[in-house]
Design a protein around this motif. Sequence first.
Motif, mmCIF file in Angstrom:
data_model
loop_
_atom_site.group_PDB
_atom_site.id
_atom_site.type_symbol
_atom_site.label_atom_id
_atom_site.label_comp_id
_atom_site.label_asym_id
_atom_site.label_seq_id
_atom_site.Cartn_x
_atom_site.Cartn_y
_atom_site.Cartn_z
ATOM 1 N N LYS A 66 0.776 -1.099 -0.001
ATOM 2 C CA LYS A 66 -0.026 0.043 0.070
ATOM 3 C C LYS A 66 0.845 1.266 0.176
ATOM 4 O O LYS A 66 1.977 1.265 0.632
ATOM 5 N N LYS A 67 0.480 2.197 -0.392
ATOM 6 C CA LYS A 67 1.058 3.610 -0.614
ATOM 7 C C LYS A 67 0.985 4.132 0.750
ATOM 8 O O LYS A 67 -0.105 4.142 1.552
ATOM 9 N N GLU A 68 2.073 4.495 1.200
ATOM 10 C CA GLU A 68 2.375 5.181 2.576
ATOM 11 C C GLU A 68 3.143 6.566 2.458
ATOM 12 O O GLU A 68 4.366 6.640 1.779
ATOM 13 N N GLU A 69 2.571 7.680 2.791
ATOM 14 C CA GLU A 69 3.217 8.990 2.575
ATOM 15 C C GLU A 69 3.443 9.292 1.109
ATOM 16 O O GLU A 69 4.630 9.561 0.721
ATOM 17 N N ASN A 70 2.442 8.856 0.210
ATOM 18 C CA ASN A 70 2.384 9.221 -1.102
ATOM 19 C C ASN A 70 3.472 8.262 -1.983
ATOM 20 O O ASN A 70 3.887 8.785 -2.990
ATOM 21 N N ARG A 71 3.891 7.119 -1.276
ATOM 22 C CA ARG A 71 4.874 6.246 -2.095
ATOM 23 C C ARG A 71 4.850 4.845 -1.400
ATOM 24 O O ARG A 71 4.183 4.658 -0.303
ATOM 25 N N TYR A 72 5.179 3.981 -2.329
ATOM 26 C CA TYR A 72 5.056 2.373 -2.027
ATOM 27 C C TYR A 72 6.130 1.847 -1.189
ATOM 28 O O TYR A 72 5.927 0.867 -0.904
ATOM 29 N N GLN A 73 7.280 2.625 -1.178
ATOM 30 C CA GLN A 73 8.492 2.224 -0.198
ATOM 31 C C GLN A 73 8.923 0.972 -0.745
ATOM 32 O O GLN A 73 9.075 -0.065 0.257
ATOM 33 N N ASP A 127 12.614 9.106 2.462
ATOM 34 C CA ASP A 127 12.210 10.562 2.126
ATOM 35 C C ASP A 127 13.058 11.004 1.151
ATOM 36 O O ASP A 127 12.803 11.713 0.289
#
Length: 506
Positions: A356-363, A476
């Motif tokens: 899932k995307k977290e903080e606007n990214r998939y990591q 980040d």
Amino acid sequence: MKNVKNTTLIILLFCVIELIVHLIADYNSGFHGDELLHIATGNHPAFGYMEFPPVIGWLAWIQDQFGSTSVFVHHIFTHIATILILILIGLSTVELGGKSKAVFIVLFCIMISPGFDRSQQLFQPFVFSELFWVLAFYLLVRFVKGANNKNLFYLTVALAFGFLNKYDIVFFIAGICSLFFFKNTQKILLSKQVWKFILSFFVIVAPNLWWQYVHGFPMFQMFSRLYETQLDKLSIGGVFGELIIDLNPVTLLIWLPGLFYMFNRKSKATYRPLAVCIALTILFLALAKSKHYYFFSAIIFLIIFGSIWFEQIVLAWRKWLLYPVIALFILTGLFLLPWGLMVLPLNGFISVYKLKKEENRYQIPFDEYYTKSKWVKTMTAIKAVYDSLPAKEKQGCLIWGKHYSQAGAVNLFGSAYGLPKAFSYHGSFYLWAPGGQMPETVIAFTNGEATIDFFETYFNSVVAVKKVYNPYADFDKDMYQTIYICKRPKQNFDGLKVLFKKRVFE
């Protein structure tokens, strides 16, 4: 004779399967950031580099002759090394008394380990380090079993070339020094002949030691920076935990018993010297606060002993245990494989593991999964900035990549976009930075590890003109790459080199 045939077929089978999955990963993946540095070394063959010894550069030079940007082409020697590693692991297992089932188990453990899968996929010194360690171990076993000058010479050469690949082999060499205290190896190691082998070792590594001396021993500067920023923060418990996870927790059932078995085996004349050597090697790595993947090569030895233990003790007690163990290997291996090798396309990886995307990214933890598209977007953006410059400013314009991966990417992919060459003062790129007068206009770009203030130190005018978004970044600082137009430099290239002399690894 039947066992020899079965063992050969098992090794061949694993080599074929391993090659196939690595080729699939080549198709799905882009380059890891460090690979872009290693590929760049091929344009500058030398006897050493700021971060590592010269072997990777020699291999890169051969691969660079193809003039290709293909992942497959730049993984040719990685795949060859992986196949040789499997063969040498199989041969070492046989030398130590293992039969076909032990060979099957040890190679299965390697194949289901995401740590080994990844380290044996990337064009980095790690895969060649594993190759030279395993080659040296195979020759060490033969030397312990039959201590003679021939075996010792081969072992010496393997260790020397291992040193020219990665300095971590000094921990293995330190462990091997324990053989001076065992009767079956002591006689030859204390003879006058041993000085010939020591001299041979230093003759082979001398060009790299001389290179280090001429360049002020940058390896010590690198190690100092590593301890300052990373290694001093590690704990033994944390490293051990990462090691278990990265090697697949199931394999712990093999390599941990292997640690004890190599000390308790009845064949002590052969096993005990090897056991002490391996244990000391692991201890030295631990005392040096090594990262978990620095232990991979030594853990291979424990897996070999553990596989022999499983064959000779466990299966002798209950033969049927082989089948549930194989089933467990297959299930965990299939689940963990995409976390080591890019056998799934990026969208498939996200879908299968329901990321899932977290903080606007998939990591995504491994940048090989997304760098294929990342560098296309980056090169396209830099091309737009370059094309926006007046014709006069384009003349002599160069690109400054803050990180070596950025400069490496431009120099590998940039010609297809009509871009000028890139320079950097990070890592070995420092050695290749141009001299003389700087052009009036430089295009610079960086991740979040530097801001506009960094470039304003060296130019009178710095303007941020584009940002390239990365929706898969794990950290980040990697979410955006910022492109700057820098004008009116405050110093020349020679002045920059002086300013960055002590900041090569920052």
